[in-house]
Write a protein that holds these residues in place. Structure first.
Motif, PDB file in Angstrom:
ATOM      1  N   LEU A  42       0.829  -1.200   0.000  1.00 43.08           N
ATOM      2  CA  LEU A  42       0.000   0.000   0.000  1.00 43.08           C
ATOM      3  C   LEU A  42       0.866   1.254   0.000  1.00 43.08           C
ATOM      4  N   GLN A  43       1.951   1.236   0.754  1.00 44.45           N
ATOM      5  CA  GLN A  43       2.855   2.379   0.772  1.00 44.45           C
ATOM      6  C   GLN A  43       3.502   2.576  -0.599  1.00 44.45           C
ATOM      7  N   VAL A  44       3.877   1.480  -1.252  1.00 42.54           N
ATOM      8  CA  VAL A  44       4.464   1.589  -2.590  1.00 42.54           C
ATOM      9  C   VAL A  44       3.451   2.183  -3.555  1.00 42.54           C
ATOM     10  N   VAL A  45       2.212   1.706  -3.470  1.00 38.74           N
ATOM     11  CA  VAL A  45       1.163   2.226  -4.352  1.00 38.74           C
ATOM     12  C   VAL A  45       0.913   3.701  -4.062  1.00 38.74           C
ATOM     13  N   GLN A  46       0.913   4.080  -2.794  1.00 43.07           N
ATOM     14  CA  GLN A  46       0.716   5.492  -2.446  1.00 43.07           C
ATOM     15  C   GLN A  46       1.856   6.345  -2.986  1.00 43.07           C
ATOM     16  N   ASP A  47       3.086   5.844  -2.884  1.00 43.61           N
ATOM     17  CA  ASP A  47       4.226   6.582  -3.437  1.00 43.61           C
ATOM     18  C   ASP A  47       4.091   6.728  -4.948  1.00 43.61           C
ATOM     19  N   GLN A  48       3.680   5.646  -5.614  1.00 40.90           N
ATOM     20  CA  GLN A  48       3.493   5.708  -7.062  1.00 40.90           C
ATOM     21  C   GLN A  48       2.377   6.685  -7.423  1.00 40.90           C
ATOM     22  N   LEU A  49       1.314   6.678  -6.648  1.00 43.11           N
ATOM     23  CA  LEU A  49       0.198   7.598  -6.887  1.00 43.11           C
ATOM     24  C   LEU A  49       0.658   9.039  -6.718  1.00 43.11           C
ATOM     25  N   LEU A  50       1.457   9.281  -5.699  1.00 46.78           N
ATOM     26  CA  LEU A  50       1.984  10.632  -5.482  1.00 46.78           C
ATOM     27  C   LEU A  50       2.861  11.055  -6.658  1.00 46.78           C
ATOM     28  N   THR A  51       3.700  10.150  -7.140  1.00 47.24           N
ATOM     29  CA  THR A  51       4.559  10.449  -8.293  1.00 47.24           C
ATOM     30  C   THR A  51       3.713  10.732  -9.527  1.00 47.24           C
ATOM     31  N   VAL A  52       2.678   9.927  -9.744  1.00 47.13           N
ATOM     32  CA  VAL A  52       1.802  10.136 -10.901  1.00 47.13           C
ATOM     33  C   VAL A  52       1.096  11.484 -10.790  1.00 47.13           C
ATOM     34  N   ARG A  53       0.671  11.827  -9.589  1.00 48.88           N
ATOM     35  CA  ARG A  53       0.009  13.139  -9.399  1.00 48.88           C
ATOM     36  C   ARG A  53       0.970  14.277  -9.713  1.00 48.88           C
ATOM     37  N   ARG A  54       2.215  14.135  -9.271  1.00 48.96           N
ATOM     38  CA  ARG A  54       3.202  15.179  -9.555  1.00 48.96           C
ATOM     39  C   ARG A  54       3.448  15.296 -11.058  1.00 48.96           C
ATOM     40  N   LEU A  55       3.604  14.136 -11.710  1.00 48.69           N
ATOM     41  CA  LEU A  55       3.820  14.153 -13.159  1.00 48.69           C
ATOM     42  C   LEU A  55       2.610  14.744 -13.880  1.00 48.69           C
ATOM     43  N   LEU A  56       1.427  14.412 -13.433  1.00 52.30           N
ATOM     44  CA  LEU A  56       0.212  14.941 -14.041  1.00 52.30           C
ATOM     45  C   LEU A  56       0.139  16.453 -13.860  1.00 52.30           C
ATOM     46  N   ALA A  57       0.492  16.925 -12.670  1.00 54.94           N
ATOM     47  CA  ALA A  57       0.493  18.371 -12.434  1.00 54.94           C
ATOM     48  C   ALA A  57       1.508  19.058 -13.342  1.00 54.94           C
ATOM     49  N   ALA A  58       2.687  18.430 -13.498  1.00 52.55           N
ATOM     50  CA  ALA A  58       3.706  19.011 -14.375  1.00 52.55           C
ATOM     51  C   ALA A  58       3.231  19.019 -15.831  1.00 52.55           C
ATOM     52  N   GLN A  59       2.583  17.942 -16.253  1.00 56.48           N
ATOM     53  CA  GLN A  59       2.062  17.887 -17.622  1.00 56.48           C
ATOM     54  C   GLN A  59       0.970  18.930 -17.830  1.00 56.48           C
ATOM     55  N   GLN A  60       0.130  19.104 -16.824  1.00 56.19           N
ATOM     56  CA  GLN A  60      -0.923  20.108 -16.950  1.00 56.19           C
ATOM     57  C   GLN A  60      -0.324  21.508 -17.047  1.00 56.19           C
ATOM     58  N   THR A  61       0.729  21.749 -16.281  1.00 54.45           N
ATOM     59  CA  THR A  61       1.405  23.045 -16.353  1.00 54.45           C
ATOM     60  C   THR A  61       2.017  23.237 -17.738  1.00 54.45           C
TER      61      THR A  61
END
Length: 166
Positions: A88-107
């Motif tokens: 679950l922690q690994v998945v949460q870390d991956q989700l956080l990374t995906v959110r960051r990448l998504l925010a960067a892509q949106q920017t």
């Protein structure tokens, strides 16, 4: 006159004067009872006390075995739970990374959209200026030039050509 002692109707009162005989009879009854119980146990080959002790030991062994199994299962559940927590922690870390990448892509997408908008405005401005320049050009364009006939330069060219051929 002679007084007679009152007679009691109970048989216990009759034996009341002979306590030794009563005690001896009671002792004989107890000894006969204990002897009969001992002979019965010896004849049947079973002693309830030893059976109870054996049953108690079996129950204790089963309870110990069941508790050991529970401990093992609990340890297994703890290990499984820890693995689940780690995953679950690994998945949460991956989700956080995906959110960051998504925010960067949106920017980046916003920046590119702004740049495309700016370029579109610049192209529209150029089109309008080009259209206005074309509209103004036909009215201001002079008539095409007519070439004047000058014999001098053309003849010298042809004359030079003739000399070089000879």
């Amino acid at each position: 006159m002679i007084e007679l002692a009152p007679r009691s109707a109970s048989p216990i009162a009759r034996f009341g004067g002979q306590p030794i005989a009563i005690a001896a009879a009671a002792l004989v009854i107890v000894v006969v009872g204990v002897t009969s119980i001992t002979l019965w146990r010896a004849y049947t080959g079973s002693a309830p006390e030893t059976e109870r002790v054996a049953a108690t030991r079996q129950l204790q062994a089963r309870a110990t075995q069941a508790s050991e199994q529970l401990v093992e299962k609990t340890k297994g559940l703890e290990a499984t739970q820890q693995e689940s927590i780690d995953q679950l922690q690994v998945v949460q870390d991956q989700l956080l990374t995906v959110r960051r990448l998504l925010a960067a892509q949106q920017t980046d997408t916003r920046k590119l959209s702004e740049q495309v908008g700016t370029l579109t405005e610049a192209i529209d401005g150029l089109r309008q200026s080009f259209a206005s320049a074309q509209a103004a050009e036909p009215a201001a364009t002079p008539a095409p030039r007519k070439r004047s006939v000058k014999a001098g330069p053309r003849t010298s060219r042809t004359a030079n050509r003739g000399k070089s051929r000879g």
